[in-house]
Design an enzyme around this catalytic site. Structure first.
Site, mmCIF file in Angstrom:
data_model
loop_
_atom_site.group_PDB
_atom_site.id
_atom_site.type_symbol
_atom_site.label_atom_id
_atom_site.label_comp_id
_atom_site.label_asym_id
_atom_site.label_seq_id
_atom_site.Cartn_x
_atom_site.Cartn_y
_atom_site.Cartn_z
ATOM 1 C CE LYS A 170 -2.133 1.888 3.636
ATOM 2 N NZ LYS A 170 -3.151 2.251 4.644
HETATM 3 C C1 R5P Z 1 -2.190 4.809 8.113
HETATM 4 O O1 R5P Z 1 -1.416 4.841 9.010
HETATM 5 C C2 R5P Z 1 -3.211 3.833 8.098
HETATM 6 O O2 R5P Z 1 -2.656 2.584 7.822
HETATM 7 C C3 R5P Z 1 -4.380 4.104 7.177
HETATM 8 O O3 R5P Z 1 -5.091 2.944 7.105
HETATM 9 C C4 R5P Z 1 -4.036 4.503 5.767
HETATM 10 O O4 R5P Z 1 -3.275 5.659 5.760
HETATM 11 C C5 R5P Z 1 -5.277 4.643 4.892
HETATM 12 O O5 R5P Z 1 -6.111 5.575 5.375
HETATM 13 P P1 R5P Z 1 -6.320 7.014 4.680
HETATM 14 O O6 R5P Z 1 -7.064 6.740 3.414
HETATM 15 O O7 R5P Z 1 -7.128 7.785 5.673
HETATM 16 O O8 R5P Z 1 -4.971 7.590 4.420
#
Ligand code: R5P
Length: 259
Positions: A170
């Site tokens: 990711k």
């Molecule tokens: C980040 O530390 C987390 O793993 C979140 O799950 C990730 O950043 C995704 O969330 P967002 O779309 O709010 O950035």
């Protein structure tokens, strides 16, 4: 890939794409906006997510055990917004992930940050355990404040994650994102990042999928939206139906704020 690992990966995907709902933010941010009451936030969104990314604490307290949605369990943490964020450890064992019937585990890596090496060791530890039990590992490329979110940096972080054996990575969308995808031999999904206007977040998701991402792991741009259900439906339209941002927003017109 062993059968179990392949089976778990395929649970996360629908036709090769995925909409992962991220609600793990509390592990270092506490009761962040929109997630003050995780059960209240998550429950109406579950029918529209392909999987749910969260910590064991929120899973056990805020999601009913008869829920069949695949779980991506965050297993790294141990820091807070008050301290150095890269100083993570593995907080949740592989045995616990199996007990919780997780479909994957998620570990953050902080390439270029103070504790880069320890976070890469956390990832390697979970990959070794994942290989033993057939559990996919999602590497989360966390970006330190001092790092540029460009294709060079994100490409480096994603490639290192894949080289260490992550099954999925990711990262964030950026200019020249295709270079990041091309340099990463495992599927890439993008995080949503900070809350932006709905149509802008949809545009980022559409561009990422066009440039080779297999989907999104999105949190704040869904649960901080004025209409989270309409927003996740629009994200699905982009990821699974290939709609562009304007078209996807139109499908939920009336719910999402106009441009
Ligand atoms: C980040 O530390 C987390 O793993 C979140 O799950 C990730 O950043 C995704 O969330 P967002 O779309 O709010 O950035």
């Amino acid at each position: 890939m062993t059968w179990g690992l392949q089976n778990r990966v395929s649970r996360l995907m629908k036709d090769g794409h995925t909409v992962m709902l991220a609600v793990d933010h509390g592990y270092f941010q506490g009761p962040t906006t929109g997630l003050e009451n995780p059960r209240k936030t998550v429950t109406p969104l579950l029918p529209y997510a392909d999987s749910l990314m969260l910590t064991r604490g929120v899973l056990r307290t805020s999601v009913d055990a008869d829920q069949t949605l695949p779980i991506v369990l965050r297993v790294s943490g141990g820091t807070s917004i008050l301290k150095e964020l890269s100083d993570e450890v593995v907080t949740t064992s592989m045995e616990e992930a199996i007990r919780l019937n997780a479909s994957a585990v998620a570990v953050s890596i902080f390439v270029g940050s103070e504790h880069e090496k320890e976070t890469l060791a956390n990832l390697s530890e979970m990959v070794n355990a994942g290989e033993r039990y057939g559990m996919p590992v999602l590497a989360v490329t966390a970006v330190g404040r001092e790092m540029a979110r460009d294709a060079r940096y994100l490409g480096l972080a994603c490639r290192i994650a894949a080289e260490l054996g992550a099954n999925l990575v990711k990262t964030y969308y950026c200019e020249d994102f295709r270079k990041v995808v091309d340099g990463c031999p495992v599927p890439v999904i993008i995080a949503g990042g900070k809350k932006v206007p709905e149509e802008e977040a949809l545009r980022v998701a559409a561009s990422a999928v066009r440039d080779g991402a297999v989907g999104v792991d999105m949190g704040r741009n869904i649960f901080q939206s004025s209409d989270p259900v309409a927003m996740i439906k629009a994200v699905r339209a982009v990821v699974h139906e290939g709609k562009d941002a304007e078209e996807a927003a139109r499908t939920v017109r009336g719910s999402l704020p106009a441009r």
